[in-house]
Structures are given as structure tokens and as C-alpha cells.
Design an enzyme around this catalytic site. Structure first.
Site, short mmCIF file in Angstrom:
data_model
loop_
_atom_site.label_atom_id
_atom_site.label_comp_id
_atom_site.label_asym_id
_atom_site.label_seq_id
_atom_site.Cartn_x
_atom_site.Cartn_y
_atom_site.Cartn_z
N GLU A 84 -74.24 44.24 44.96
CA GLU A 84 -75.49 44.78 45.51
C GLU A 84 -75.28 45.26 46.96
O GLU A 84 -76.19 45.83 47.56
CB GLU A 84 -76.60 43.71 45.48
CG GLU A 84 -77.07 43.38 44.08
CD GLU A 84 -78.09 42.23 44.08
OE1 GLU A 84 -79.28 42.51 44.18
OE2 GLU A 84 -77.65 41.06 43.99
N ASN A 233 -73.34 39.65 25.28
CA ASN A 233 -72.76 40.80 24.56
C ASN A 233 -71.27 40.52 24.36
O ASN A 233 -70.70 39.70 25.06
CB ASN A 233 -72.93 42.08 25.40
CG ASN A 233 -72.31 41.91 26.80
OD1 ASN A 233 -72.92 41.32 27.69
ND2 ASN A 233 -71.09 42.39 26.97
N1 HPA Z 1 -69.12 42.28 31.72
C1 HPA Z 1 -69.38 41.87 32.97
N2 HPA Z 1 -70.50 41.23 33.29
C2 HPA Z 1 -71.38 40.95 32.31
C3 HPA Z 1 -71.15 41.35 30.98
C4 HPA Z 1 -69.95 42.06 30.66
O1 HPA Z 1 -69.68 42.44 29.51
N3 HPA Z 1 -72.23 40.94 30.25
C5 HPA Z 1 -73.06 40.30 31.12
N4 HPA Z 1 -72.55 40.32 32.37
#
Ligand code: HPA
Length: 274
Positions: A84, A233
Site C-alpha cells: 500500500e 484460491n
Molecule cells: N497470492 C498472493 N496473495 C494472496 C493470494 C495469492 O494467490 N490469495 C490471497 N492472497
């Protein structure tokens, strides 16, 4: 200018009779754990000297101090990230303030991308260790001897005692809490598939853009640390899906109930430990 003293003095004034001993920092989409705090004092980050409004969606920017059962907690709903544009001493200011107001233990939480092929979105993973790939360190510069030593030991960056407590609670809850190594990167772009392959070779199970500076500052300040990632994810190239912060928040929201239960019980049990 003494950022730590200014922020600590301000918060101490508001504490009244409360004496938090456990600090919690909540990551993307995981902020609603703070709603469980009873009899809370709520302080907006904007009011605290040298704190900033959070710029990332899913980070609400409030410090909530109160109790959960017998545990007295100070919960940061949202964090500052290096990407940030903040100085690292701002990124770790919440951690140092927690140490100064008397907290002895810290629970860090984050959203992370899964690299380990055993992980699925929605999994909760207890950090066993981290790899600092941010290219920096919050302890660079003259050492603040009042906080900690010049060369802090990081051989148990994440307390095995606190981690085993988390696993015991997860067992009782029938929650499949996994274990893994977190690669901390700078961001804010997500990784390329080649970078994820590299992280896998290096021994990382998951990747994210936070936690590592906070963990270093906390170990420096003598806090016992544990951390939980929510796998929001599969990391780039592990799945063909494109990565999007809205999906990260959605998945974090889907696991908020077991996540909150785990943390609630964890702080209550941690209060009983030395
Ligand atoms: N990469 C980096 N930071 C993250 C990810 C990712 O896939 N998912 C949530 N934060």
C-alpha cells in the site's frame, strides 16, 4: 517522532480497566471475528496517531478491545500492507502497540493462495513456518533495544505450543486444520505461474502478501505467535482460474463460521497458558 509511543499512549488512555493479553490481526474478509468481542471499546484507525485508514476492501480499519470468555483481547480488524506504500514500521505498528499494551500472544490471520496440491479453497491452514520473500525486513535500521535484540532468533517463529493448541481445538470441532509453510511476497500483483513453481520448489505450501513482517516484529518484541491462513484460491497456474480479490473475500466469507469458532476457542484456551 515516536510512532510506537504516540499510538500506545493514545490507546492506553482508552483502555479503562481492560488489560488485553492476546492480540489478533484479521486478514482480508476475516474481520467479523471482531463481532464476538464482548463489552468492546472500538477505536477507528483514523483516530490512532500514525495509523491510517485501510485502503484494501475487506479490511475495515477498527481496533476492538474487550473480552471473549475469560480472555481479554485486542483485535485489529484489518492491517497495513507494504504494497500500500506504507513504511514497514507502519505495517508492524499494530504488533508493537500490542506488545506495549501488555499482550503476550499474537494470532495472525490472512488470506493466501494454495500451492500445496492437498489444499482446496476454503481450507484453513496453521502456519508452521514462513519464507520471507518480501525483499525487506521491518527490523532494518537502528535496533530499538527497548523492543528487542538486534538479531532475534526465528527458529520458532510460530510457537509450536500455540499451534498444537489450535490443532487440538480443530480436532474437537471436527475441523480439518492443515499445516503449512507460508511464503510472504510483496505483491500487489499476484504471482506468475513460474513464480508459484519456484515457491513450490522452495518448500512453500501457500503464498500471501502479509503476515511475515508482523511475525518478524512480533518475535523481535518477544510475543508468542501463531497464524492461520484461509486458502481463498489456488495459486496462479495451480488452477487455470484467473485471480481476483473479490473471489478472495467471497471464499473467506464462506469459512467465517468455523474460522470464528476456532479463534474464539483458541483465545479462551490461550488465556489459560503461560
Ligand atoms: N497470492 C498472493 N496473495 C494472496 C493470494 C495469492 O494467490 N490469495 C490471497 N492472497
Amino acid at each position: 517522532m515516536n510512532k510506537i509511543k504516540d499510538a500506545t499512549d493514545f490507546i492506553k488512555e482508552k483502555l479503562g480497566s481492560k488489560r488485553p493479553t492476546i492480540g489478533v490481526i484479521l486478514g482480508s474478509g476475516l474481520g467479523s471475528f471482531a463481532d464476538k468481542v464482548q463489552d468492546p471499546i472500538i477505536i477507528d484507525y483514523n483516530e490512532i496517531p500514525h495509523f491510517h485508514a485501510t485502503t484494501v476492501k475487506g479490511h475495515s480499519g477498527k481496533l476492538v478491545i474487550g473480552s471473549i470468555g475469560e480472555a481479554q483481547v485486542a483485535v485489529f480488524q484489518g492491517r497495513f500492507h507494504y504494497y500500500e506504500g506504507h513504511e514497514l514500521d507502519t505495517v508492524v505498528l499494530p504488533v508493537r502497540v500490542l506488545a506495549k499494551i501488555g499482550c503476550k500472544k499474537l494470532i495472525l490471520t490472512n488470506a493466501a493462495g494454495g500451492i500445496n496440491s492437498e489444499y482446496s479453497p476454503g481450507d484453513l491452514v496453521c502456519l508452521t513456518d514462513h519464507i520471507n520473500l518480501t525483499g525487506s525486513n521491518p527490523l532494518i535500521g537502528k535496533n530499538n533495544d527497548e523492543l528487542g535484540v538486534r538479531f532475534p532468533d526465528m527458529s520458532e517463529a510460530y510457537s509450536s505450543k500455540l499451534a498444537s493448541l489450535l490443532f487440538d481445538i480443530a480436532n474437537e470441532m471436527d475441523l480439518n486444520l492443515k499445516a503449512g509453510v507460508y511464503a510472504g511476497v510483496l505483491g500487489p500483483s499476484y504471482e506468475t505461474p513460474a513464480e508459484i513453481q519456484m515457491l513450490k520448489v522452495l518448500g512453500a505450501d501457500m503464498v500471501g502478501m502479509s503476515t511475515v513482517p508482523e511475525s518478524i516484529a512480533a518475535n523481535h518484541a518477544g510475543l508468542q505467535v501463531c497464524a492461520v491462513s484461509c486458502i481463498t484460491n489456488l495459486a496462479a497456474g495451480i488452477s487455470k482460474e484467473k485471480l481476483d480479490h473479490d473471489d478472495v473475500k467471497d471464499v473467506a466469507n464462506q469459512v467465517i463460521t468455523p474460522f470464528t469458532k476456532l479463534l474464539e476457542r483458541a483465545v479462551i484456551e490461550m488465556e489459560k497458558l503461560n
